[in-house]
Design a protein around this motif. Sequence first.
Motif, mmCIF file in Angstrom:
data_model
loop_
_atom_site.group_PDB
_atom_site.id
_atom_site.type_symbol
_atom_site.label_atom_id
_atom_site.label_comp_id
_atom_site.label_asym_id
_atom_site.label_seq_id
_atom_site.Cartn_x
_atom_site.Cartn_y
_atom_site.Cartn_z
ATOM 1 N N ARG A 44 14.162 3.998 5.315
ATOM 2 C CA ARG A 44 13.495 2.721 5.550
ATOM 3 C C ARG A 44 12.419 2.865 6.623
ATOM 4 N NH1 ARG A 44 13.485 0.586 2.820
ATOM 5 N NH2 ARG A 44 15.216 -0.726 2.265
ATOM 6 N N LEU A 45 12.724 3.709 7.624
ATOM 7 C CA LEU A 45 11.810 3.852 8.756
ATOM 8 C C LEU A 45 10.909 5.072 8.615
ATOM 9 C CD1 LEU A 45 14.316 2.956 11.597
ATOM 10 C CD2 LEU A 45 12.725 1.450 10.431
ATOM 11 N N ASP A 90 3.048 4.305 5.720
ATOM 12 C CA ASP A 90 4.093 4.070 6.703
ATOM 13 C C ASP A 90 4.852 2.821 6.252
ATOM 14 O OD1 ASP A 90 5.379 2.784 8.902
ATOM 15 O OD2 ASP A 90 4.242 4.023 10.285
ATOM 16 N N PRO A 91 6.127 2.969 5.896
ATOM 17 C CA PRO A 91 6.838 1.842 5.304
ATOM 18 C C PRO A 91 6.953 0.645 6.249
ATOM 19 C CG PRO A 91 8.364 3.648 5.809
ATOM 20 C CD PRO A 91 6.982 4.170 6.021
ATOM 21 N N VAL A 92 7.073 0.929 7.543
ATOM 22 C CA VAL A 92 7.212 -0.179 8.488
ATOM 23 C C VAL A 92 5.883 -0.918 8.633
ATOM 24 C CG1 VAL A 92 7.766 -0.798 10.867
ATOM 25 C CG2 VAL A 92 9.085 0.974 9.695
ATOM 26 N N LEU A 93 4.829 -0.147 8.710
ATOM 27 C CA LEU A 93 3.503 -0.774 8.780
ATOM 28 C C LEU A 93 3.263 -1.633 7.541
ATOM 29 C CD1 LEU A 93 0.705 -1.254 9.945
ATOM 30 C CD2 LEU A 93 -0.019 0.939 8.988
ATOM 31 N N ALA A 94 3.659 -1.112 6.385
ATOM 32 C CA ALA A 94 3.453 -1.875 5.154
ATOM 33 C C ALA A 94 4.203 -3.206 5.221
ATOM 34 C CB ALA A 94 3.905 -1.057 3.944
ATOM 35 N N ASP A 95 5.433 -3.178 5.697
ATOM 36 C CA ASP A 95 6.188 -4.425 5.796
ATOM 37 C C ASP A 95 5.584 -5.353 6.839
ATOM 38 O OD1 ASP A 95 8.025 -4.012 3.791
ATOM 39 O OD2 ASP A 95 9.407 -2.917 5.079
ATOM 40 N N GLN A 109 11.219 -17.037 5.842
ATOM 41 C CA GLN A 109 10.949 -16.919 4.411
ATOM 42 C C GLN A 109 10.460 -15.507 4.081
ATOM 43 O OE1 GLN A 109 8.087 -19.889 3.405
ATOM 44 N NE2 GLN A 109 8.326 -19.587 1.208
ATOM 45 N N VAL A 110 9.568 -15.005 4.953
ATOM 46 C CA VAL A 110 9.037 -13.662 4.736
ATOM 47 C C VAL A 110 10.145 -12.635 4.905
ATOM 48 C CG1 VAL A 110 7.352 -11.968 5.465
ATOM 49 C CG2 VAL A 110 6.780 -14.379 5.546
ATOM 50 N N ALA A 111 10.941 -12.829 5.953
ATOM 51 C CA ALA A 111 12.042 -11.892 6.193
ATOM 52 C C ALA A 111 12.938 -11.851 4.966
ATOM 53 C CB ALA A 111 12.833 -12.311 7.423
ATOM 54 N N ALA A 112 13.229 -13.036 4.426
ATOM 55 C CA ALA A 112 14.110 -13.088 3.264
ATOM 56 C C ALA A 112 13.510 -12.323 2.099
ATOM 57 C CB ALA A 112 14.359 -14.534 2.865
ATOM 58 N N SER A 113 12.197 -12.444 1.924
ATOM 59 C CA SER A 113 11.650 -11.742 0.768
ATOM 60 C C SER A 113 11.566 -10.243 1.002
ATOM 61 C CB SER A 113 10.310 -12.342 0.329
ATOM 62 O OG SER A 113 9.390 -12.272 1.365
ATOM 63 N N ILE A 114 11.442 -9.838 2.261
ATOM 64 C CA ILE A 114 11.486 -8.397 2.527
ATOM 65 C C ILE A 114 12.881 -7.864 2.212
ATOM 66 C CG2 ILE A 114 11.453 -6.643 4.351
ATOM 67 C CD1 ILE A 114 9.133 -8.142 5.621
ATOM 68 N N VAL A 115 13.887 -8.574 2.679
ATOM 69 C CA VAL A 115 15.250 -8.143 2.386
ATOM 70 C C VAL A 115 15.456 -8.089 0.879
ATOM 71 C CG1 VAL A 115 17.683 -8.727 2.597
ATOM 72 C CG2 VAL A 115 16.157 -9.113 4.516
ATOM 73 N N GLN A 116 15.007 -9.144 0.223
ATOM 74 C CA GLN A 116 15.178 -9.233 -1.216
ATOM 75 C C GLN A 116 14.526 -8.053 -1.921
ATOM 76 O OE1 GLN A 116 17.115 -11.499 -2.495
ATOM 77 N NE2 GLN A 116 16.896 -10.318 -4.375
ATOM 78 N N ALA A 117 13.290 -7.771 -1.522
ATOM 79 C CA ALA A 117 12.564 -6.676 -2.168
ATOM 80 C C ALA A 117 13.281 -5.364 -1.946
ATOM 81 C CB ALA A 117 11.149 -6.599 -1.626
ATOM 82 N N ARG A 118 13.800 -5.199 -0.746
ATOM 83 C CA ARG A 118 14.469 -3.945 -0.441
ATOM 84 C C ARG A 118 15.781 -3.832 -1.179
ATOM 85 N NH1 ARG A 118 10.112 -2.320 0.295
ATOM 86 N NH2 ARG A 118 9.071 -2.671 2.255
ATOM 87 N N LEU A 119 16.504 -4.924 -1.232
ATOM 88 C CA LEU A 119 17.824 -4.855 -1.844
ATOM 89 C C LEU A 119 17.740 -4.713 -3.345
ATOM 90 C CD1 LEU A 119 19.861 -7.431 0.211
ATOM 91 C CD2 LEU A 119 20.077 -4.954 0.225
ATOM 92 N N SER A 120 16.657 -5.236 -3.924
ATOM 93 C CA SER A 120 16.618 -5.206 -5.375
ATOM 94 C C SER A 120 16.447 -3.790 -5.898
ATOM 95 C CB SER A 120 15.501 -6.108 -5.894
ATOM 96 O OG SER A 120 14.272 -5.616 -5.435
#
Length: 777
Positions: free
Chosen positions: A272-273, A390-395, A412-423
């Motif tokens: 992830r990092l 850089d994955p962190v920069l992208a997020d 809301q953004v945090a939720a969609s980042i989590v969602q994208a990652r978890l999917s």
Amino acid sequence: MAGVRLFGTMGAEASFREEDFFGREEELSALTRAAADGGRGIGSSFMIYGPPNIGKTSLLLKLAHDLRSSPETGGIPRPFPFYFSFSQILSHPLALSQHFIQEFLWQLLRFLGDGQPSPFDPEGMCDQLSVHGFTGCREILAAHAKYTAAGDGLSALVNALSFPFAAGGELFYPVFLFDDFQYTGKLQGVTDGAMLSILRPYIKSGHYPMFLSGSSPGRVTASLKREGLFGTFQMLEIGGLSQESSLRLWQYLCERRRLEIPASLLPRASKRLGGIPVYQRMLVEEIFFRNARVTDVVGLENLYALSVTEGKLNRYWREFFENTFPERARRGRAIRFLKRVLCDRFPLDTVEGALSLMGASQEEGEAVLSAFEFKGLMKSDLEQLAFIGDPVLADFLFWAFERGVLGKGGSQVAASIVQARLSHVEPESGQDAGHARRVAVVKELMRKWDLREVPLLLLDFGKFREKFGGKGLLEVVIGMEGEQVRVRLPKISSVSTGYRTHRGGPRFDFDLVAYGFLEGDFSEENLVIWAVDVVPEKNLAARAVEHFENRCRLLALEKRLPADRLRKWMLLDETADPAAVDLAAQYGVHLSHPTQVRLFLNLFGLEELEREPEAPRPSFTGAPRGEKPLEYELVLPMKADSEMVAARVAEEVAAFASVDSDTVDRIKMAIIEACINAFEHSASESGKVRLRYLLSPEKIELYVQDDGKGFGAGKTPEESKKNRGWGLKLIRELVDDVEIVTGPDGTVVRMVKFLDAGQPGPARKGEGAPDAPGADG
Ligand SMILES: Nc1ncnc2c1ncn2[C@@H]1O[C@H](COP(=O)(O)OP(=O)(O)O)[C@@H](O)[C@H]1O
Ligand SMILES: [Mg+2]
């Protein structure tokens, strides 16, 4: 010269702690070998580069540390690593020279074992050195004083930089570790490549190990090329740590903070990092200071998303952008541009393309690119651009864009980042488990069919909703009993998950494929196949129906099934887009709502498998079908951030159609692009843009109209097209259809987003000639 600054480099050296350093074995061994060759008079040169905070300085300091503590090898001179960072200073060449001399004297005395030399007393240090038998030091100081008096910065630099090369002898030989070398291109009154010109003879002599490090290889390599030195250097790019080193770093960091993260999560966390140590450090601090406990993947992803949207990782990049682009508007541009490249993967590798995508003036665009390069986010080589991944920069950019441009809330953004990652992960989340359970229920149900007849309404969501929408369960049950239209279900011989035509052949991924027979005897002509998908999304989109239908057709072809012998069935989770329902009807795809499934199960005595019954509320929103499209109009002044208003309105309009969030974002981005295009290139006198939003059930149409000069005027057509080109290209990627009518009276851009999202389905056919209003060509 400020005293504090003098401690810059010495401070860096003092702050290096060996136990904090992990990995980089390969780099270290290459550099150590090259440094050792220096003892035999062989000088190799390395150019070490990579993004900021990746660990270049740490690598050099670790190397210096290793070299200093390398064992004495009687008689042979020892390597003296001279570490110097050009970043601390001091854009003035005289100040730099002074600092350079002092730093060299100080480090050399330390190397020779002279306790605490006084860094501010060059004369004193010279005297100390002469005790060790080094002469010529006073002459250097005298020359420096002379050039300082004359204000001759360049000569002072030549004098100072040559000094270390004359040192050395029986006892030691110098190894040069020049850090943050890109700053040498920013010296006042000295041309860009001056530093390399000064070093050139020493590099060319091939006697001195010389390691230059910095974040923008492009500029430095350009200078190297100019000096004819490029071939002399080996390029060494620094990226994330190896998985193994990164895992050791986790362990070390967690131990220090007494944190426990399950070992099974760590490889994922490293990935992830991007294996970047400074991020690992920050995430551990985040967990520590929040007093959080991370026990599973979801917890980890949430914490990460929190950090990148409002915690340490966020602050890290926010400060970076604030420092790099102090001016707000420019910062916005830079972020928006980089977001497109890193997140949306906009294909881009030329300066020209970058400039027009940025939509800024040439001058501003170049300044932004140059800052990216200086900071190591981009490298350019022969006009070819490459951006760091850089994955962190992208997020972070995703967050900045959603917040700043689309105006979304942080959580809301945090939720969609989590969602994208978890999917991207294996079945672990609740949704997948729920899906598997629903598939199992349907499988069980099908096994019980056994030639029974049931109301067709159970398989027809459209009709079912028409008849029972909003009614209570009891009413529905009673109503179903009177249902005349019935369908005979087959006797199922086998139900499996997915289907493969033959070994190694294509796999048709359905949730279930059932073989059944319409009569008691299992003969070929009685065969019927049921292909079933249990829709995981809350809202079934037409796109998914299309995809399902395509797979069904392939299956029918493979099995040479007549059309009526393949039955297609999709089970909804909650609801479906109107367009999806229509499309399903058109393709003969059965659709069932959970309520219908519950009734179905009930018929077969299986209801206990399902969850609590609840009143059916097949919910539908959207523009009324068959009515005139809703139309909205808006006139905006052409000024910075007006486009945000346009985007806002687009969002509100889209909300009427209960469009999914991805589509909303695309529409917003497209309209932003079109507005910016008009603002920047139309040269309109009225300074106004007129926007129209037309909403119908099947599509959203957007018109952006200006009364400017059109594309052709003012500049050459090529120029004009080029400038608008990238914005238009982006728009084309974002919506389904783009049309431009341009002329001397202005330009209209018409954008269409079909609400069944991009499938070349029938909804799109028949979209004939444009009916663009206003200006004509
Ligand atoms: N190999 C490593 N092992 C552990 N931590 C590291 C390593 N390299 C870098 N770091 C951490 O990352 C931070 C930034 O590294 P630095 O060497 O200053 O990067 P750069 O010089 O590339 O900008 C350091 O302060 C350190 O905490
Ligand atoms: Mg550094």
